[in-house]
Design an enzyme around this catalytic site. Structure first.
Site, short mmCIF file in Angstrom:
data_model
loop_
_atom_site.label_atom_id
_atom_site.label_comp_id
_atom_site.label_asym_id
_atom_site.label_seq_id
_atom_site.Cartn_x
_atom_site.Cartn_y
_atom_site.Cartn_z
CG ASN A 9 -1.75 1.22 1.39
OD1 ASN A 9 -1.78 2.07 0.49
ND2 ASN A 9 -2.44 1.34 2.51
CD1 TRP A 10 3.52 0.97 -2.68
CD2 TRP A 10 3.36 1.82 -4.74
NE1 TRP A 10 4.15 0.11 -3.55
CE2 TRP A 10 4.06 0.60 -4.82
CE3 TRP A 10 3.12 2.54 -5.93
CZ2 TRP A 10 4.53 0.08 -6.03
CZ3 TRP A 10 3.60 2.02 -7.13
CH2 TRP A 10 4.30 0.81 -7.18
CG HIS A 93 -5.98 1.65 5.27
ND1 HIS A 93 -5.54 2.57 6.19
CD2 HIS A 93 -4.94 0.81 5.04
CE1 HIS A 93 -4.26 2.29 6.49
NE2 HIS A 93 -3.89 1.23 5.81
CB SER A 210 5.28 -1.83 11.80
OG SER A 210 4.84 -0.51 12.08
N GLY A 231 2.91 -1.24 4.27
CA GLY A 231 2.91 0.19 3.97
C GLY A 231 4.32 0.66 3.66
N GLY A 232 4.94 1.33 4.62
CA GLY A 232 6.25 1.96 4.43
C GLY A 232 7.28 1.09 3.73
P1 13P Z 1 3.02 0.33 7.65
O1 13P Z 1 3.58 -0.96 7.06
O2 13P Z 1 3.75 1.53 7.17
O3 13P Z 1 2.89 0.24 9.13
O4 13P Z 1 1.53 0.48 7.05
C1 13P Z 1 0.65 -0.58 7.14
C2 13P Z 1 -0.56 -0.24 6.38
O5 13P Z 1 -1.32 0.65 6.74
C3 13P Z 1 -0.81 -0.98 5.13
O6 13P Z 1 -2.08 -0.75 4.65
#
Ligand code: 13P
Length: 249
Positions: A9-10, A93, A210, A231-232
């Site tokens: 998820n960018w 989300h 995370s 995410g990140g």
């Molecule tokens: P992170 O991996 O940055 O914690 O984000 C998770 C997320 O919200 C994926 O949709």
């Protein structure tokens, strides 16, 4: 056997240039036996769909709740996303729920609009830190799941992916332990099993919050964790590839 799924998820990141570079780097990694999906910003979807030429699936981070075209300025219909070549869409989300006031009812409408358009909705569920600390985790995720079950039934869930994303773990570096995540995934699968054992067995439930290459293998080794929503770490092609490889095992 459920085929693992790893999704990136960018969020609201990237320019045309950096997205092109990211896609080129991602295309260099080879992963076998894992479904890979990327979720770029809406404005980058078209170029990413063209560039990945079937090696990845592409999804949108949002869609409209309305099933028909109409006067909804600024919205993007699920059927427009499907027409563009998207296969997936995120719904519910926590950032949409918290920052854009999407209620359970709206999330359920978006879920149904996605299905109607032939997209696979990835339904995100998860509790806040306060909810966890007051031992409401189970109640919260089951309420969020029930909102969709009530509208679409278990047959709708069968066509989706669930993503357990504890809000306190998103973007904080605080990953849920494999045991904490597994416990919630099991609760969700058991709730589905009460409606339909086969659907419960087949639906993929991925974990998000995370996820890093260093933590992925342990999480994905749990019996009810079928991959990740990243995410990140998904903005780094090497890191994302390593997370995908962790899902291969
Ligand atoms: P992170 O991996 O940055 O914690 O984000 C998770 C997320 O919200 C994926 O949709």
């Amino acid at each position: 056997m459920r085929r693992p799924l790893v999704a990136g998820n960018w969020k609201m990141h990237g320019s045309r240039e950096t997205v092109t570079q990211l896609v080129q780097s991602l295309l260099q990694s080879e992963v076998v036996g894992v479904d890979r999906v990327v979720f770029p910003s809406l404005i980058h979807l078209s170029s990413v769909v063209d560039a990945v030429s079937g090696q990845f699936s592409v999804g949108a981070q949002v869609c409209a709740s309305q099933q028909e075209f109409g006067a909804f300025t600024g919205e993007v219909a699920a059927q427009q996303l499907a027409d563009l070549g998207c296969q997936f869409v995120l719904v519910g989300h926590s950032e949409r729920r918290q920052l854009f006031a999407e209620t359970d009812a709206v999330v359920a409408q978006k879920f149904m609009a996605a299905l109607q358009a032939g997209l696979i909705p990835v339904l995100c569920l998860g509790e806040t830190l306060a909810e966890r600390e007051s031992e409401q985790t189970e109640q919260v995720v089951l309420r969020q799941l029930a909102a969709v079950l009530d509208v679409g039934g278990v047959s709708a869930i069968a066509k989706s992916v669930l993503a357990y994303e504890p809000v306190w773990a998103i973007g904080t570096g605080l990953t849920a332990t494999p045991e904490q995540a597994q416990a919630v995934h099991k609760i969700l699968r058991e709730a589905l099993a009460k409606k339909d054992a086969q659907v419960a067995e087949l639906v993929r439930i991925v974990y998000g919050g995370s996820v890093k290459a260093a933590s992925a293998a342990e999480l994905f080794a749990m019996p009810d964790i079928d991959g990740g929503l990243v995410g990140g770490a998904s903005l780094n092609a090497q890191e994302f590839a390593a997370i995908c490889r962790a899902a291969e095992q």
